[in-house]
Design an enzyme around this catalytic site. Structure first.
Site, short mmCIF file in Angstrom:
data_model
loop_
_atom_site.label_atom_id
_atom_site.label_comp_id
_atom_site.label_asym_id
_atom_site.label_seq_id
_atom_site.Cartn_x
_atom_site.Cartn_y
_atom_site.Cartn_z
CG HIS A 196 0.09 2.19 -9.55
ND1 HIS A 196 -0.16 1.80 -8.26
CD2 HIS A 196 -0.99 2.93 -9.92
CE1 HIS A 196 -1.34 2.26 -7.87
NE2 HIS A 196 -1.86 2.96 -8.87
CG LEU A 250 9.64 -16.79 -3.45
CD1 LEU A 250 9.45 -16.89 -1.95
CD2 LEU A 250 10.06 -15.36 -3.82
CG ASP A 258 -2.08 0.92 1.15
OD1 ASP A 258 -2.26 1.54 0.08
OD2 ASP A 258 -2.82 1.03 2.14
C1 FPP Z 1 -1.53 0.34 -3.36
O1 FPP Z 1 -1.23 1.67 -3.64
C2 FPP Z 1 -1.18 -0.57 -4.42
C3 FPP Z 1 -2.01 -1.30 -5.24
C4 FPP Z 1 -3.23 -0.81 -5.88
C5 FPP Z 1 -1.69 -2.69 -5.54
C6 FPP Z 1 -0.25 -3.01 -5.74
C7 FPP Z 1 0.25 -2.75 -7.11
C8 FPP Z 1 1.56 -2.66 -7.41
C9 FPP Z 1 2.63 -2.85 -6.43
C10 FPP Z 1 1.93 -2.33 -8.82
C11 FPP Z 1 2.41 -3.43 -9.66
C12 FPP Z 1 2.20 -4.81 -9.15
C13 FPP Z 1 2.45 -5.91 -9.88
C14 FPP Z 1 2.35 -7.29 -9.30
C15 FPP Z 1 2.82 -5.77 -11.27
P1 FPP Z 1 -2.41 2.71 -3.62
O2 FPP Z 1 -2.65 3.13 -5.03
O3 FPP Z 1 -3.60 2.19 -2.90
O4 FPP Z 1 -1.71 3.86 -2.80
P2 FPP Z 1 -2.42 5.02 -1.98
O5 FPP Z 1 -3.24 4.37 -0.89
O6 FPP Z 1 -1.25 5.80 -1.44
O7 FPP Z 1 -3.25 5.82 -2.95
#
Ligand code: FPP
Length: 231
Positions: free
Chosen positions: A34, A128, A17
């Site tokens: 992202h 893994l 997150d």
């Molecule tokens: C949270 O950040 C993240 C996600 C929506 C999911 C995780 C996605 C990634 C790590 C990107 C790529 C992943 C893969 C496996 C290719 P948020 O957008 O909720 O952050 P915020 O709460 O600060 O807005």
């Protein structure tokens, strides 16, 4: 380090997150957060493998994430598509076994084909095990298990029957669940499997997550007293 209570966790699950907040803090669009998040995924896989962790579950896209703006969903799906291509090239050399947990509906035919090819081609790898929680929701997973039991004609189920019908029944429950970015909730992640998990919350935003942060979480876990309802 002082005497530890626990050995290395076999299975670590991570709620990644803070990509959006990382981007805002750097004056960048959310998509850049992202992209950096995807870099942190690569680092974390390497680190977990080096440390000898057997299973790593990553919450990559939740069933609730479909409510984000279409451009953001598009960015996340493109990153995922690229990541699947990358794994297809590197998974053997790194000995990663890739599994996916989640619902297939709403994912594109292209992504589903890549997932199927990748899970098939890495099935024999012994390093893994990476379990990507993708289009994942824990209530949906429990409902999926329940419906399979009903279809099989069961009139009454035991906890073990339910556990055997989850998405990846052979993966042990996570001993440790990490959430980054200072949020302290489970957000529909592994509700069944988290019954006795230890939680580790860090203010670090996911794109800044490193091997050292993973080590800190593991060290904290190793000091915890786990009683499983006993004394
Ligand atoms: C949270 O950040 C993240 C996600 C929506 C999911 C995780 C996605 C990634 C790590 C990107 C790529 C992943 C893969 C496996 C290719 P948020 O957008 O909720 O952050 P915020 O709460 O600060 O807005």
């Amino acid at each position: 380090m002082p005497d530890t209570q626990n050995s290395l966790p076999r299975h670590i699950a991570i709620i990644m997150d803070g990509n959006g907040r990382w981007a805002a803090a750097h004056g960048l669009p959310r998509s850049a957060g992202h992209r950096e998040g995807a870099q942190a995924v690569r680092r974390t896989l390497e680190a977990a493998r080096e440390m000898g962790i057997a299973y790593l579950t990553l919450y990559a896209f939740s069933t609730e994430n479909w409510s984000r703006p279409p451009e953001e969903i598009d960015t996340l799906m493109k990153l995922l598509d690229r990541t699947l291509d990358e794994y297809q090239k590197s998974a053997h050399q790194k000995d990663y076994r890739i599994l996916v947990s989640g619902e297939r509906e709403r994912l594109s035919a292209g992504i589903l084909a890549k997932i199927d090819a990748l899970t098939r081609s890495t099935a024999q790898n012994k390093g893994l095990t990476v379990n990507l929680a993708l289009n994942y929701g824990a209530r949906q997973e429990i409902t999926y298990a329940f419906n399979r039991l009903l279809k099989a004609g069961l009139k009454e189920a035991t906890p073990s029957d339910i556990a055997k019908h989850l998405y990846q029944p052979e993966i042990p429950d996570p001993e440790l669940i990490i959430r980054t970015s200072g949020e302290e909730r489970l957000s529909n992640f592994l509700l069944w499997q988290a019954a006795y998990s230890e939680f580790y919350f860090t203010p670090v935003l996911w794109p800044d997550f490193t091997k050292e942060e993973l080590q800190k979480a593991i060290d904290a876990y190793r000091m915890r007293k786990r009683r499983f309802g006993g004394i």
